[in-house]
Scaffold this active site. Structure first.
Site, short mmCIF file in Angstrom:
data_model
loop_
_atom_site.label_atom_id
_atom_site.label_comp_id
_atom_site.label_asym_id
_atom_site.label_seq_id
_atom_site.Cartn_x
_atom_site.Cartn_y
_atom_site.Cartn_z
N HIS A 1 -4.96 2.01 7.16
CA HIS A 1 -3.67 2.29 7.34
C HIS A 1 -3.36 3.49 6.29
CE1 HIS A 1 1.07 1.41 7.88
NE2 HIS A 1 0.94 2.43 6.68
N GLU A 2 -3.81 3.28 5.03
CA GLU A 2 -3.44 4.35 4.20
C GLU A 2 -4.26 5.55 4.32
OE1 GLU A 2 -0.74 3.93 2.53
OE2 GLU A 2 -0.35 1.80 2.67
N CYS B 1 5.56 -0.18 7.40
CA CYS B 1 5.22 0.95 6.33
C CYS B 1 6.33 1.41 5.68
CB CYS B 1 4.81 2.36 7.48
SG CYS B 1 4.33 3.77 6.58
N LEU B 2 6.33 1.77 4.32
CA LEU B 2 7.38 2.13 3.59
C LEU B 2 8.22 3.26 4.00
CD1 LEU B 2 6.23 1.10 -0.01
CD2 LEU B 2 7.46 -0.16 1.14
N GLN C 1 3.17 9.91 0.63
CA GLN C 1 4.51 9.10 0.87
C GLN C 1 5.54 9.38 0.00
OE1 GLN C 1 2.19 5.39 1.97
NE2 GLN C 1 4.18 5.04 3.13
N GLY D 1 0.83 -1.14 -0.02
CA GLY D 1 0.15 0.12 -0.13
C GLY D 1 0.88 1.24 -0.08
N HIS E 1 -2.62 7.75 6.61
CA HIS E 1 -1.55 8.64 6.08
C HIS E 1 -2.17 9.87 5.49
CE1 HIS E 1 2.08 6.36 6.12
NE2 HIS E 1 1.58 5.15 5.69
ZN ZN Z 1 2.46 3.29 5.64
#
Ligand code: ZN
Length: 170
Positions: free
Chosen positions: A136-137, A94-95, A51, A46, A140
């Site tokens: 989660h996204e 998380c990236l 991000q 995701g 963000h």
């Molecule tokens: Zn994330």
């Protein structure tokens, strides 16, 4: 298509609220494709536009993993319209927070309203990993990271580690 640079914690942009997308035009579609390619290359399941440094309410998700049949989801202006009362704990990463994980409790299912890749209004009923990923996204898009749900001590530890990594790269 091109691979974009993923912003890492503690970059302050990750704490900003993303803005609604007015129209799903060519520019937005190009961004979504680049986000997807960036996510696959990372690799991750995701990615939110913030991000890659763009404050727009756009997320891409593909939980198909190693399977050769890719199943990407594009969500523009996603909004959770229903959440299950049943909570489930899953390990999240998380990236933007590479190398760190946490056990996070979230509703195990949710319904999300959004515009798809073609700008059509849709509602998706999600559960399991997909529901976790959507929540989660969307977090963000609101400047929230999974580490915000951890204990103060654990969160501070992770931020300290990531700050050190960033200093070493400068
Ligand atoms: Zn994330």
């Amino acid at each position: 298509m091109s691979i974009l640079t993923i912003v890492k914690e503690p970059d302050p942009i990750l704490r900003k609220k993303s803005l609604l997308v007015k129209e799903v035009n060519g520019e937005i579609k190009k961004l979504m494709k680049n986000m997807l390619e960036t996510m696959y290359a990372a690799p991750g399941i995701g990615l939110a536009a913030v991000q890659v440094g763009i404050l727009k309410r756009i997320i891409v998700i593909d939980i198909s993993g190693e399977s050769s049949q890719k199943k990407p989801f594009f969500f523009v202006n996603p909004k959770i319209v229903w959440k299950s009362n049943i909570l489930e704990t899953k390990q999240e990463g998380c990236l933007s927070i590479p190398g760190h994980f946490g056990n996070i409790k979230r509703p195990e299912a949710c319904h999300v309203k959004y515009l798809d890749y073609d700008g059509k209004e849709k509602t998706l009923k999600a559960d399991g990993l997909l529901a976790t990923c959507i929540q989660h996204e969307i977090d963000h898009c609101n400047g929230i990271l999974f580490i915000d749900y951890l204990s103060k001590l654990k969160k501070a530890f992770i931020i300290k580690k990531l700050t050190k990594v960033q200093k070493n790269q400068e």
